[in-house]
Design an enzyme around this catalytic site. Structure first.
Site, PDB file in Angstrom:
ATOM      1  N   VAL A 330       0.856  -1.182   0.000  1.00  0.00           N
ATOM      2  CA  VAL A 330       0.000   0.000   0.000  1.00  0.00           C
ATOM      3  C   VAL A 330       0.891   1.230   0.000  1.00  0.00           C
ATOM      4  O   VAL A 330       1.973   1.235   0.596  1.00  0.00           O
ATOM      5  CB  VAL A 330      -0.949   0.008   1.216  1.00  0.00           C
ATOM      6  CG1 VAL A 330      -1.899   1.191   1.156  1.00  0.00           C
ATOM      7  CG2 VAL A 330      -1.746  -1.292   1.267  1.00  0.00           C
ATOM      8  N   GLU A 331       0.463   2.297  -0.667  1.00  0.00           N
ATOM      9  CA  GLU A 331       1.342   3.419  -0.961  1.00  0.00           C
ATOM     10  C   GLU A 331       1.871   4.158   0.254  1.00  0.00           C
ATOM     11  O   GLU A 331       2.891   4.838   0.184  1.00  0.00           O
ATOM     12  CB  GLU A 331       0.629   4.415  -1.881  1.00  0.00           C
ATOM     13  CG  GLU A 331      -0.621   5.036  -1.297  1.00  0.00           C
ATOM     14  CD  GLU A 331      -1.525   5.617  -2.378  1.00  0.00           C
ATOM     15  OE1 GLU A 331      -1.791   6.819  -2.319  1.00  0.00           O
ATOM     16  OE2 GLU A 331      -1.951   4.855  -3.269  1.00  0.00           O
TER      17      GLU A 331
END
Length: 530
Positions: A330-331
């Site tokens: 996830v970023e």
């Protein structure tokens, strides 16, 4: 003798901010947000009329629809915003829509690189990311409203170099940094032991110091000098000017919007995997996510975007016992574990690693994940996708452009229509009980966040997965390749589109396992294909 850091209050910080200041702040949803300082800035403005005409710069959305940067949603408190995402900031979005503030949108990875460039005294960042999207100055230059256009301010330039197209993102200057840590010692060394993400704090702090600005941290605890473990110090005292001891940490220094403290998000203890194995019904997000997960191969590194992907794909990978066979990303900087969707999107239970998100975007932009799952608001016949500006919404792009332009494969996850769509599943077939009011497959997207022709020219595999159909991008446009059991091709698909797609001569039914409650046994399929 080592100087002691200035210890102050959030109210004193708010009162000390000059008009026309440029503020750089870090946070993701409510993770890492200096909420108490934000509150006091709003209160100070409402009581005194100052500070005013601020420029607020952020790399990720910092709100849960009511807190965070929503405190800046006043005019003339806010003059200009340069950021990436306002999807959970309805008041900020309204100011953008009403043309009351100058609004500029940049890809998340590029704004993080701009911080690094500013920190090291470089003029800016040269990158291919953003080409042929609304970021490109040949289209919109990242300007989200007329006020931004009229300002004459430019955040990105078209810059051909060595017979190739690039965009140049010039470094910015900053007056003030507002961020958050867990503990400060009396000299100003900052640790982040209770923060569930590292964010881009070091890059941001150094960018502000390189500009001659002030660096202020909100913390929960202050301890004696020389008592913090050196390897746990995230920001050394040489970068810190002031420390605010949070007066109400239960409300204003929460780990996430929903949790004051959760050790599962730090990897300190692990939630039993069995908790995430139960299959709890088949709604639209679940159907789309189940079909989407079929695009993952053994050993893939996977990115999850906000919306349907973040809300469904991670949990389905857990249900299917695939979490040991792929690497979820996830970023915000987490790798592995179980991604949490909804208002706490970005954080992960049982993470294997938590890294600085600027390094995560270096990986996204340089190597590219094997497959990214992203949402979609509008799709047109050329395969252009819009998530950044549609209807009355201006949520921005977040990390969408960095990730989708670099990923080895892109899977967009979306309902086929929106606005009241209702379905039922009976005996493995999908029934449309109420069609959505708004078509998502349109003649022309309002804004290009993903350019279909650009992707097709790069031979990038692109799929659009919905609850009732799957389309793929081809050099000739969008091609329908699958429809769901129970779906009428004409009534439920073609008549709900503003354009007629290509129809594959091998059009087939979507995998029936998607529409039956129970395991799809994808992990077993992995093992057979190993």
């Amino acid at each position: 003798m080592i100087r002691k850091v200035k210890i102050t209050t959030a109210a004193e910080v708010a009162a000390s901010i000059p008009n026309n200041s440029t503020i750089l702040s870090t946070g993701f949803s409510m993770v890492g947000v200096a909420e108490e300082i934000y509150q006091k800035i709003e209160e100070c403005f409402l009581e005194t009329g100052t500070p005013r005409d601020l420029t607020f710069i952020h790399s990720a959305g910092q709100s849960d629809t009511r807190r965070g940067m929503e405190h800046f949603a006043h005019v003339p408190l806010l003059k200009r915003i340069i950021g990436t995402h306002w999807g959970l900031s309805p008041k900020i979005e309204e100011l953008i829509k009403q043309n009351k503030v100058e609004a500029f949108c940049l890809p998340m990875g590029q704004i993080l690189s701009m911080y690094k460039a500013a920190a090291s005294g470089k003029p800016g960042v040269l990158s291919e990311i953003g080409l042929s999207t609304f970021i490109d100055p040949r289209l919109e230059g990242g300007k989200m409203n007329q006020k931004a256009i009229d300002s004459g301010f430019e955040v990105v330039q078209y810059h051909p170099f060595n017979d190739k197209d690039y965009l140049f993102y010039p470094s910015l200057t900053f007056d003030l940094y507002l961020g958050r840590g867990t503990t400060a010692d009396e000299y100003g060394n900052i640790t982040m032991e209770d923060e569930c993400a590292k964010l881009e704090v070091m890059s941001a702090v150094q960018a502000v110091k390189a500009s001659g600005g002030r660096v202020i941290f909100q913390v929960k605890k202050i301890v004696q000098g020389n008592t913090l473990k050196p390897k746990e110090v995230v920001i050394p005292r040489i970068f810190v000017d002031e420390v605010v001891l949070c007066e109400n940490p239960t409300e204003n220094h929460r780990m996430t919007s929903l949790a004051y403290y959760d050790p599962h998000l730090l990897g300190e203890i692990e939630e039993p995997l069995s908790i995430n194995r139960e299959i709890k019904g088949l709604d639209m997000k679940k159907l789309i996510g189940r079909r989407a997960v079929m695009e993952v191969k053994l050993g893939d590194t996977v990115n999850l975007g906000v919306g349907i992907p973040g809300d469904s794909v991670g949990s389905i990978i857990g249900e299917e016992r695939m979490d040991g066979q792929v690497s979820l990303s996830v970023e915000v900087g987490t790798i592995g574990g179980i991604a949490i969707g909804g208002g706490d999107f970005g954080v992960t239970k049982n993470p294997e690693a938590i890294i600085d998100n600027s390094y995560k975007f270096d990986y996204y932009n340089g190597c590219g994940v094997d497959v990214t799952f992203m949402g979609a608001a509008e799709i047109d016949s050329e395969g252009n996708v819009n998530v950044s500006k549609f209807g009355h919404r201006s949520p921005g792009c977040g990390g969408f452009i960095d990730i989708t332009q670099s990923a080895k494969k892109v899977v967009f996850c979306s309902t086929f229509t929106s606005g009241g769509l209702a379905i039922e599943i009976e005996n493995g077939k999908i029934l449309i009980k109420k069609e959505g009011k708004f078509k998502k497959f349109v003649n022309k997207v309002q804004q290009i966040t993903f350019n279909g022709k650009f992707a097709a020219a790069s031979q990038q595999p692109v799929l659009i997965i919905t609850e009732r159909a799957v389309l793929q991008l081809t050099p000739r446009g969008m091609e329908l390749i699958e429809i769901a059991p129970g779906i009428d091709l004409t009534k439920d698909v073609l008549e709900q589109m503003d354009f007629v797609p290509l129809i594959s001569p091998n059009l087939k039914l979507m995998d029936e396992r998607v529409y039956y409650l129970g395991l799809m046994h994808l992990a077993t399929q992995f093992n057979r294909n190993e």
